[in-house]
Design a protein around this motif. Sequence first.
Motif, PDB file in Angstrom:
ATOM      1  N   LEU A   4       0.887  -1.156  -0.010  1.00  0.00           N
ATOM      2  CA  LEU A   4       0.104   0.060  -0.266  1.00  0.00           C
ATOM      3  C   LEU A   4       0.893   1.293  -0.056  1.00  0.00           C
ATOM      4  O   LEU A   4       1.820   1.239   0.664  1.00  0.00           O
ATOM      5  CB  LEU A   4      -0.949   0.010   1.196  1.00  0.00           C
ATOM      6  CG  LEU A   4      -2.360  -0.624   1.375  1.00  0.00           C
ATOM      7  CD1 LEU A   4      -2.926  -0.811   2.592  1.00  0.00           C
ATOM      8  CD2 LEU A   4      -3.311  -0.320   0.266  1.00  0.00           C
TER       9      LEU A   4
ATOM     10  N   SER B 226      -6.017   2.969   2.311  1.00  0.00           N
ATOM     11  CA  SER B 226      -5.122   2.557   3.593  1.00  0.00           C
ATOM     12  C   SER B 226      -6.275   2.821   4.934  1.00  0.00           C
ATOM     13  O   SER B 226      -5.626   2.507   5.853  1.00  0.00           O
ATOM     14  CB  SER B 226      -4.060   3.750   3.868  1.00  0.00           C
ATOM     15  OG  SER B 226      -3.072   3.503   2.692  1.00  0.00           O
TER      16      SER B 226
ATOM     17  N   THR C 256       1.123   1.086   5.862  1.00  0.00           N
ATOM     18  CA  THR C 256       1.183   1.818   4.432  1.00  0.00           C
ATOM     19  C   THR C 256       2.398   2.655   4.324  1.00  0.00           C
ATOM     20  O   THR C 256       3.155   2.551   5.245  1.00  0.00           O
ATOM     21  CB  THR C 256      -0.129   2.686   4.385  1.00  0.00           C
ATOM     22  OG1 THR C 256      -0.327   3.254   3.265  1.00  0.00           O
ATOM     23  CG2 THR C 256       0.185   3.939   5.177  1.00  0.00           C
TER      24      THR C 256
END
Length: 255
Positions: free
Chosen positions: A36, A47, A53
């Motif tokens: 991500l 996210s 992330t």
Amino acid sequence: VDCTPGNLGKANLEKYKKAGVKAIYQGGEDHELTGLSFNSFANYDDSFGANYTRVVSCNTTGLTRTLSTIDPICDIKKVRAVMVRRGADPNEVKKGPINSIVPNPPKVPSHHGPDVKTVMGDIDVTTMALLVPTTLMHQHNLMVEINNDVGIDEIIDAFEKRSRVMLVDASEGLGSTAELMEFAKELGRNRNDFYEIPVWRESINIVDNELFYMQAVHQESDVVPENVDAIRALLEMESDNEKSIAKTNKAMGIL
């Protein structure tokens, strides 16, 4: 919020998993580490509630901010950008005096285009980059083929309405990155931070359905508000990206 030097992320991730804590990485790590990547404007929802992330790099953040601003009115067909990058951060004295221009990397495309795609999907973007002897900011030169028939005034209006993007005028003494940094001081910013992406008004032009503009990126600070928004997303503190952006802007004095 993991701001350790690049390539330490993989080892740190195992520690975060063991401790049961969420983590936000920076652009120095690869997208594949978390699967991500994050930008407040382009893909906040991706996210939301995630465990890990990665906030994209300073350059990618700059490109994404302005491209995501104009895409709704322009319908971007293709982007080509030349990145003029600072040779070192101000505190990197170990790199010493610099007296050259270095293709970085000496191939096309540079990594910035693929990085933009991690937050803007299937956008057609190719970048090339070089290092120059300065420590102040990066500078981008964008050539954007567009599908819609829009005018320069519409582009200017979109930039003026978008927070974290600032139109600046060379004619008013803001014609260089050095002058932009002095302007940040006049704004009273902590550490002279320039969170916004300055776009030179005079550079905006449209020729045969191709939009041209130039912008600058303060590599030390433009990703800071994105990290604040990423915290809200991972912790599910705010589901609406625009509300999170507004909260962060107000708290940090961002225009």
